[in-house]
Scaffold this motif. Structure first.
Motif, mmCIF file in Angstrom:
data_model
loop_
_atom_site.group_PDB
_atom_site.id
_atom_site.type_symbol
_atom_site.label_atom_id
_atom_site.label_comp_id
_atom_site.label_asym_id
_atom_site.label_seq_id
_atom_site.Cartn_x
_atom_site.Cartn_y
_atom_site.Cartn_z
ATOM 1 N N SER A 2 0.812 -1.215 0.000
ATOM 2 C CA SER A 2 0.000 0.000 0.000
ATOM 3 C C SER A 2 0.843 1.262 0.000
ATOM 4 C CB SER A 2 -0.940 -0.011 1.226
ATOM 5 O OG SER A 2 -0.171 -0.117 2.432
ATOM 6 N N ASN A 48 2.212 2.867 -2.667
ATOM 7 C CA ASN A 48 1.792 3.733 -3.770
ATOM 8 C C ASN A 48 0.433 3.268 -4.256
ATOM 9 O OD1 ASN A 48 4.981 3.315 -4.064
ATOM 10 N ND2 ASN A 48 4.442 5.411 -4.626
ATOM 11 N N GLY A 49 -0.592 3.460 -3.450
ATOM 12 C CA GLY A 49 -1.864 2.841 -3.734
ATOM 13 C C GLY A 49 -1.844 1.435 -3.167
ATOM 14 N N CYS A 50 -2.798 0.621 -3.601
ATOM 15 C CA CYS A 50 -2.872 -0.754 -3.087
ATOM 16 C C CYS A 50 -2.768 -1.742 -4.238
ATOM 17 C CB CYS A 50 -4.197 -0.968 -2.336
ATOM 18 S SG CYS A 50 -4.267 -0.081 -0.762
ATOM 19 N N GLY A 55 -4.037 0.319 -7.893
ATOM 20 C CA GLY A 55 -4.677 1.635 -7.939
ATOM 21 C C GLY A 55 -5.169 2.054 -6.579
ATOM 22 N N ALA A 56 -6.352 2.638 -6.565
ATOM 23 C CA ALA A 56 -6.901 3.200 -5.338
ATOM 24 C C ALA A 56 -7.082 2.124 -4.267
ATOM 25 C CB ALA A 56 -8.232 3.886 -5.633
ATOM 26 N N CYS A 57 -6.918 2.522 -3.031
ATOM 27 C CA CYS A 57 -7.120 1.613 -1.905
ATOM 28 C C CYS A 57 -8.591 1.633 -1.495
ATOM 29 C CB CYS A 57 -6.238 2.029 -0.729
ATOM 30 S SG CYS A 57 -4.462 1.881 -1.074
ATOM 31 N N GLY A 95 -11.142 4.031 -10.171
ATOM 32 C CA GLY A 95 -9.792 4.343 -9.707
ATOM 33 C C GLY A 95 -8.901 3.132 -9.557
ATOM 34 N N ARG A 96 -9.358 2.009 -10.013
ATOM 35 C CA ARG A 96 -8.597 0.765 -9.780
ATOM 36 C C ARG A 96 -8.705 -0.126 -11.028
ATOM 37 N NH1 ARG A 96 -6.210 -1.227 -5.555
ATOM 38 N NH2 ARG A 96 -5.932 -3.490 -5.336
ATOM 39 N N VAL A 105 -6.412 5.252 -13.542
ATOM 40 C CA VAL A 105 -5.656 5.097 -12.299
ATOM 41 C C VAL A 105 -4.808 6.346 -12.099
ATOM 42 C CG1 VAL A 105 -3.881 3.754 -11.116
ATOM 43 C CG2 VAL A 105 -5.618 2.594 -12.486
ATOM 44 N N SER A 106 -4.821 6.885 -10.907
ATOM 45 C CA SER A 106 -4.038 8.071 -10.600
ATOM 46 C C SER A 106 -2.563 7.825 -10.855
ATOM 47 C CB SER A 106 -4.238 8.472 -9.132
ATOM 48 O OG SER A 106 -3.310 9.472 -8.747
ATOM 49 N N TYR A 137 -0.208 6.365 -8.195
ATOM 50 C CA TYR A 137 -0.246 4.969 -7.780
ATOM 51 C C TYR A 137 0.686 4.111 -8.637
ATOM 52 C CZ TYR A 137 -4.538 6.365 -5.332
ATOM 53 O OH TYR A 137 -5.456 6.982 -4.519
#
Length: 512
Positions: free
Chosen positions: A53, A55-57, A68-70, A78-79, A112-113, A116
Motif C-alpha cells: 500500500s 503507492n496505492g494498493c 490503484g486506489a485503496c 480508480g482501480r 488510475v491516478s 499509484y
C-alpha cells in the motif's frame, strides 16, 4: 525477451492449424487446461512499490492482479486489474486440427491516478492435461510458465501523450514475453502445444514495445480504456517429427548416386534451411555438422516442407535425394537433373508421422566447358576454301561428364558441310575437344560460324550449347574484286602528242 523472432513463426503455425489444413492422421484427446498467476518472489513487478500500500494498493492472487486506489480489492473506480476466468476449461482436441478454447483473461482498464503504482509484468502458469478421448485413463499433465509485460499508459483528457492512439485516452499495452509454443511428449510421441490469444497476437509498433519495456518487434495487443477487455485464449496440439539428412561431396569412383558415408563422401559444411506450408512453419538456416549432417526437430507432421542448401564455393550440385516419405519406409525421388548447377538446391518432403531422414545434397567440384571459334583465312576471294575450328576447354576443376564440342550452324554454311568433331566424352580439368568445318566462300558478303559446347554437369550453361559461356562465333568475309585500271601513256608519247597539237595550231593560224 525470448519471443520476438520465433513467435511470428508460432502464430503463423497456429493460424494454419486453426484452419484445419494439416493432412496428418488425426487423433482425438480429452483435455483440461487451467491457468493461474504466480505470486512468488520476482514473478510480479510494478512500476512503483508493490504489492502493498505504499503507492496505492496492489494485490496479487492466483486469479487476479489489481492496482490503484485503496483498499485492495476488485477492479473498479480508480482501480484497474487483470483476471483469469474459465479455468479449468475442458474439451476435445484433435491432433493437427482446429484450435479449441482455453482460459479467458479480462483486463478491467480503468483510470488510475499517476500517484499509484501500476502493473509492469506478471507470470502465468498454464497447465495442460490430456488423455485419449473417452479412454478413462488418468490425465497426463504438463505445466508451462510465460510472462506478460504491461504498460499502463497516461490517462488524461489530452490524447497527445498517448502511446496508443485511441478515442478514449489511453489504451494500455500487453506484450507476450516467452514462447507459447512448447514441445511435449505423450505416450512416447512428440507434440507441440500452442497457447495463444484469439484471434491472434500481432507484432506491435516499436513505440508500443518500448512503452512496455520490451524489445523491438514484440508480440501482443492493446486494450481500450474504460472497458472490461476480455481476451479469450485458444490452444492447439500438433504432432511433430524430425527432418534430417546430409550434405557431402560425392567421392566414389566411378561416381554413383548414393551416400557412401564420410570415409568416401566427405561432409560439406554449409547452412541448411527449412520452410513449410500447410501449416506454415520455418526453421534455420542451421549449420550442418562436420560430416555434413543436419536435423530439424519439432516439424509439424503432414506439413509440406522444402529443405534448401546452396553449394559452397568451388562446388556444384551432383544430385539430390528425397528422404523417407512414410511409404513403406522407402526414400523418395532421386533428382540428377540438377547436375552442374551452382544455385540453391531444394528437396520437397511431406513430413510423415515417423519423420523423414536421408534427405541428401550431393556436390561435385565445379565443371565449366567454354568454347572459342577461329576461321582461317579471315578474309579471302570468292570460292576460296576456309577452315573454321571450335576449341572446347574444360576450365573447371572437375571432370566434365558427356561433354561435347560442335559447330551448331554447320548445315546452313555454304555447301552444308559436315564438321569433324571429337567427343562426346568425359573431359578432365583443362581437357580439350575440337570441331572443324571447311567450306568455300560465296561470291560476296560474310559468313558467321557458331561454335557450341556443354556437359551434363557444366556449371555455366549445362548441356545447352547456346547458354552461359558455352557458345562462341567467328566471321569470315569474301574479298571485293579490284576495279580494272585505265590505260595510260608514257612520257615520250605525251611529248610527241604535245608537239603534234602545237603544229596543228601554227598551221591553222598561217591559213587565216
Amino acid at each position: 525477451m525470448q519471443c520476438v523472432h520465433k513467435c511470428l513463426e508460432v502464430f503463423a503455425l497456429v493460424g494454419a492449424l486453426a484452419a484445419g489444413t494439416v493432412s496428418a492422421a488425426q487423433v482425438e484427446w480429452d483435455y483440461v487446461v487451467s491457468a493461474q498467476f504466480l505470486s512468488g518472489a520476482g514473478t510480479t513487478s510494478f512500476n512503483g512499490a508493490g504489492p502493498g500500500s505504499s503507492n496505492g494498493c496492489e494485490l496479487v492472487s492466483v486469479t487476479d492482479i489489481t492496482w490503484g486506489a485503496c483498499p485492495s480489492g476488485p477492479a473498479g473506480v480508480g482501480r484497474s486489474g487483470i483476471g483469469i476466468s474459465d479455468s479449468p476449461k475442458t474439451g476435445i482436441l484433435v491432433t493437427n486440427g482446429a484450435a479449441q478454447p482455453a482460459n479467458t483473461y479480462t483486463h478491467a482498464n480503468n483510470v488510475v491516478s499517476t500517484a499509484y503504482a501500476t502493473l509492469a509484468s506478471a507470470t502465468i502458469a498454464t497447465t495442460l492435461g490430456i488423455r485419449r478421448k473417452d479412454s478413462g485413463d488418468p490425465y497426463s499433465y504438463e505445466t508451462f510458465n510465460y510472462t506478460i509485460r504491461f504498460s499502463e499508459t497516461p490517462n488524461t483528457e489530452d490524447p497527445t501523450p498517448c502511446v496508443v492512439p485511441s478515442e478514449t485516452p489511453c489504451s494500455d499495452i500487453w506484450v507476450l514475453d516467452g514462447s507459447v509454443n512448447r514441445t511435449i511428449v505423450f505416450g512416447g510421441e512428440e507434440f507441440v502445444f500452442s497457447f495463444f490469444p484469439a484471434p491472434a497476437a500481432n507484432p506491435l509498433p516499436d513505440a508500443y514495445c518500448a512503452a512496455a519495456n520490451a524489445e523491438t518487434g514484440c508480440i501482443g495487443f492493446t486494450t481500450v480504456e474504460g472497458e472490461a477487455n476480455a481476451i479469450p485464449f485458444l490452444l492447439n496440439l500438433t504432432q511433430t517429427a524430425s527432418v534430417a539428412g546430409r550434405a557431402y561431396v560425392e567421392g566414389s569412383a566411378p561416381a554413383n548416386t548414393q551416400d557412401d558415408g564420410q570415409a568416401v563422401d566427405v561432409g560439406s559444411a554449409l547452412d541448411v534451411a527449412l520452410t513449410c506450408t500447410e501449416p506454415s512453419y520455418s526453421a534455420g538456416p542451421v549449420a550442418s555438422a562436420a560430416d555434413g549432417s543436419f536435423s530439424f526437430d519439432g516439424v509439424p507432421v503432414g506439413a509440406r516442407c522444402t529443405i534448401s542448401a546452396t553449394p559452397p564455393a568451388g562446388l556444384q550440385a551432383a544430385y539430390t535425394q528425397q528422404g523417407l516419405t512414410g511409404s513403406a519406409a522407402d526414400p523418395g525421388s532421386l533428382d540428377t537433373s540438377v547436375a552442374g548447377s551452382t544455385a540453391a538446391q531444394t528437396i520437397a518432403i511431406d513430413v510423415p508421422s515417423g519423420g523423414s531422414t536421408g534427405n541428401l545434397f550431393a556436390w561435385r567440384a565445379v565443371t565449366d566447358m567454354q568454347s572459342s571459334t577461329v576461321c582461317t583465312p579471315g578474309t579471302a576471294a570468292a570460292g576460296a576454301l576456309v577452315a573454321c575450328t571450335t576449341t572446347c576447354t574444360n576450365a573447371g576443376s572437375n571432370t566434365a561428364l558427356n561433354a561435347f564440342c560442335s559447330i551448331s550452324n554447320a548445315v546452313s554454311l555454304p555447301g552444308s558441310p559436315s564438321p569433324v568433331c571429337t567427343g562426346p566424352a568425359d573431359v578432365p580439368s583443362q581437357g580439350v575437344l575440337s570441331c572443324t568445318v571447311r567450306f568455300n566462300l560465296p561470291a560476296s558478303g560474310s559468313v558467321t560460324v557458331l561454335g557450341a559446347t556443354g556437359a551434363d554437369n557444366d556449371s555455366n550453361g549445362g548441356s545447352d550449347g547456346a547458354s552461359g559461356n558455352n557458345p562462341s562465333s567467328a566471321a569470315v568475309t569474301t574479298q571485293t574484286a579490284a576495279p580494272t585500271p585505265v590505260p595510260t601513256q608514257g612520257i615520250w608519247a605525251l611529248l610527241l602528242l604535245a608537239a603534234l597539237l602545237a603544229g596543228l595550231a601554227w598551221d591553222s593560224r598561217r591559213r587565216v
